[in-house]
Design a protein around this motif. Structure first.
Motif, short mmCIF file in Angstrom:
data_model
loop_
_atom_site.label_atom_id
_atom_site.label_comp_id
_atom_site.label_asym_id
_atom_site.label_seq_id
_atom_site.Cartn_x
_atom_site.Cartn_y
_atom_site.Cartn_z
N TYR A 9 5.16 -1.00 13.66
CA TYR A 9 5.87 -1.88 14.61
C TYR A 9 4.93 -2.39 15.69
N ASN A 10 4.12 -1.52 16.27
CA ASN A 10 3.20 -1.93 17.33
C ASN A 10 2.19 -2.96 16.82
N ALA A 11 1.71 -2.76 15.60
CA ALA A 11 0.74 -3.70 15.03
C ALA A 11 1.35 -5.09 14.86
N LEU A 12 2.59 -5.13 14.38
CA LEU A 12 3.24 -6.43 14.15
C LEU A 12 3.63 -7.09 15.47
N SER A 13 4.11 -6.30 16.42
CA SER A 13 4.50 -6.89 17.71
C SER A 13 3.26 -7.39 18.46
N ASP A 14 2.13 -6.71 18.31
CA ASP A 14 0.89 -7.18 18.92
C ASP A 14 0.45 -8.52 18.31
N LYS A 15 0.65 -8.63 17.01
CA LYS A 15 0.28 -9.87 16.31
C LYS A 15 1.11 -11.04 16.81
N GLN A 16 2.36 -10.78 17.18
CA GLN A 16 3.26 -11.84 17.65
C GLN A 16 3.11 -12.11 19.15
N PHE A 17 2.17 -11.41 19.78
CA PHE A 17 1.94 -11.60 21.21
C PHE A 17 0.44 -11.88 21.43
N PRO A 18 0.03 -13.14 21.24
CA PRO A 18 -1.39 -13.49 21.40
C PRO A 18 -1.79 -13.48 22.88
N ASP A 19 -2.04 -12.31 23.39
CA ASP A 19 -2.29 -12.11 24.83
C ASP A 19 -3.61 -12.78 25.24
N PRO A 20 -3.55 -13.79 26.11
CA PRO A 20 -4.80 -14.46 26.55
C PRO A 20 -5.56 -13.66 27.61
N ILE A 21 -4.91 -12.62 28.16
CA ILE A 21 -5.53 -11.81 29.21
C ILE A 21 -6.10 -10.54 28.59
N ALA A 22 -7.35 -10.28 28.87
CA ALA A 22 -7.99 -9.08 28.32
C ALA A 22 -7.38 -7.84 28.97
N SER A 23 -6.64 -7.07 28.19
CA SER A 23 -5.98 -5.87 28.71
C SER A 23 -6.92 -4.67 28.59
N SER A 24 -6.72 -3.70 29.47
CA SER A 24 -7.54 -2.49 29.43
C SER A 24 -7.14 -1.64 28.24
N GLU A 25 -8.04 -0.74 27.85
CA GLU A 25 -7.77 0.14 26.71
C GLU A 25 -6.56 1.02 26.98
N LYS A 26 -6.37 1.40 28.25
CA LYS A 26 -5.22 2.23 28.60
C LYS A 26 -3.92 1.48 28.36
N GLU A 27 -3.90 0.18 28.72
CA GLU A 27 -2.69 -0.62 28.53
C GLU A 27 -2.38 -0.81 27.06
N THR A 28 -3.41 -1.12 26.25
CA THR A 28 -3.19 -1.39 24.83
C THR A 28 -2.77 -0.14 24.07
N PRO B 109 3.47 -22.83 19.17
CA PRO B 109 2.11 -22.98 19.70
C PRO B 109 2.08 -23.62 21.09
N SER B 110 2.97 -24.58 21.33
CA SER B 110 3.03 -25.21 22.66
C SER B 110 3.49 -24.22 23.72
N LEU B 111 4.49 -23.41 23.38
CA LEU B 111 4.96 -22.38 24.32
C LEU B 111 3.85 -21.39 24.64
N GLN B 112 3.10 -21.00 23.62
CA GLN B 112 2.00 -20.06 23.84
C GLN B 112 0.95 -20.64 24.78
N THR B 113 0.64 -21.91 24.58
CA THR B 113 -0.38 -22.56 25.41
C THR B 113 0.10 -22.75 26.85
N ASP B 114 1.36 -23.10 27.02
CA ASP B 114 1.87 -23.44 28.36
C ASP B 114 2.29 -22.21 29.17
N ILE B 115 2.82 -21.18 28.50
CA ILE B 115 3.44 -20.08 29.23
C ILE B 115 2.58 -18.82 29.30
N LEU B 116 1.99 -18.41 28.19
CA LEU B 116 1.27 -17.14 28.16
C LEU B 116 0.20 -17.00 29.24
#
Length: 332
Positions: A32-51, A151-158
């Motif tokens: 589940y975590n692997a798939l949910s991560d794939k659906q959340f293209p995080d543009p901000i580099a998160s720390s290892e603790k957060e991930t 893709p537009s939502l990802q570019t504008d909001i994330l």
């Protein structure tokens, strides 16, 4: 979901409904975590603790996650692995039917709708099958809109989202769900109006077509001959040089999972027959024999017993993906 079993048996309205079309059943937190991560293209580099922090903490050892690309995710907890597996298998079976029941219809309307979607995607350079061609007409059209909108939502909001990674992730999934519900509602209303409008035009169109049928058929035959004269020779050359040499290899590649699936069906059926035979020899109970034979007739609807057969055939998806690299089929 219902308040309790009695509420279900009385036929009362459920408290909530779960959308299964397009869903995917996952049996572990890692999946589940692997798939949910794939659906959340995080543009901000998160720390290892957060991930490393789990996105959802379930209150049990044996969870079943129901993931959906555009809707709220659901999870269910069970007390043992057998109950977990049985429920997950039932969900898989429901999703399988919900995904493809409409496309298996043989009506002219269903065929015309499928062709319209195919032509629309071809105009955008997208050929071959489409994994989101699932559900009813409204859901398929909504998937088409979301495919272009996401893709537009990802570019504008994330990039503008703040806070901890999991908080941003939850907020993002909430935005996607609200967007999907809005798209689904608008398309449902518009499509219903369009269907009513088309029904009103049927009589008029039938009269026009009948009057011009001979000319339509003649024009169709003429156009078909012109296209054939232009395309036939290069198409045959392409087929002989680039397709024919690989057909045997492709067929061998694809028939493996299909043959395994049918073989598994045979084994399941044989196992059930042997169990019925042994039971009757031991008990000689005609009533129980009749009951067991009735269960055998419903064997294809038994999700748990048929699951091994589906697992064998599901390997076909992996084989299809392999064809992309082996034979340059990029639009599978």
């Amino acid at each position: 979901s219902f308040e309790n079993r009695e509420a279900y048996q009385k036929g009362t309205n459920p408290k909530s409904k779960v959308l299964l079309t397009g869903g995917k059943v996952l049996m572990s937190e890692e999946e589940y975590n692997a798939l949910s991560d794939k659906q959340f293209p995080d543009p901000i580099a998160s720390s290892e603790k957060e991930t490393s922090q789990p996105f959802i903490v379930v209150p049990g050892e044996f969870p079943v996650y129901l993931w959906h690309p555009y809707m709220r995710h659901n999870f269910f907890c069970f007390q043992d692995v057998e109950s977990q597996k049985r429920f997950g298998t039932l969900l898989d079976d429901c999703i399988r039917h919900q995904n493809h029941d409409f496309l298996e219809q043989t009506t002219i309307e269903a065929q015309a709708f499928a062709e319209a979607i195919q032509f629309f995607r071809q105009e955008k350079g997208q050929y071959g099958s489409w994994e989101m061609m699932i559900g009813n007409q409204t859901q398929i059209l909504s998937n088409l809109v979301m495919e272009e909108l996401l893709p537009s939502l990802q570019t504008d909001i994330l990039p503008k989202m703040k806070g901890k990674r999991n908080d941003r992730k939850r907020a993002w999934f909430g935005i996607v769900e609200e967007t999907y519900n809005l798209v689904l509602g608008q398309i449902a209303e518009t499509f219903q109006n369009l269907q009513e409008e088309c029904k009103g035009l049927v009589t008029q169109l039938e009269g026009t077509i009948r009057a011009d049928m001979d000319q339509i058929v003649t024009s169709k035959d003429f156009l078909a001959k012109k296209i054939k004269a232009t395309v036939l020779e290069p198409a045959e050359k392409c087929c002989m040089e680039h397709i024919q040499p690989f057909l045997a290899s492709i067929l061998e590649e694809l028939m493996g999972p299909v043959s395994s699936g049918f073989g598994e069906v045979g084994q399941v059926f044989e196992k059930e027959i042997n169990a019925i035979s042994q039971s009757f020899q031991t008990e000689s109970d005609s009533a129980k024999l009749k009951e067991r034979l009735g269960q055998l007739a419903n064997l294809p609807s038994n999700s748990v017993k048929m699951e091994p057969c589906y697992l064998k055939v599901n390997l076909l998806r992996e084989q299809l993906q392999d064809l992309k690299n082996r034979f340059k089929f990029y639009y599978i």
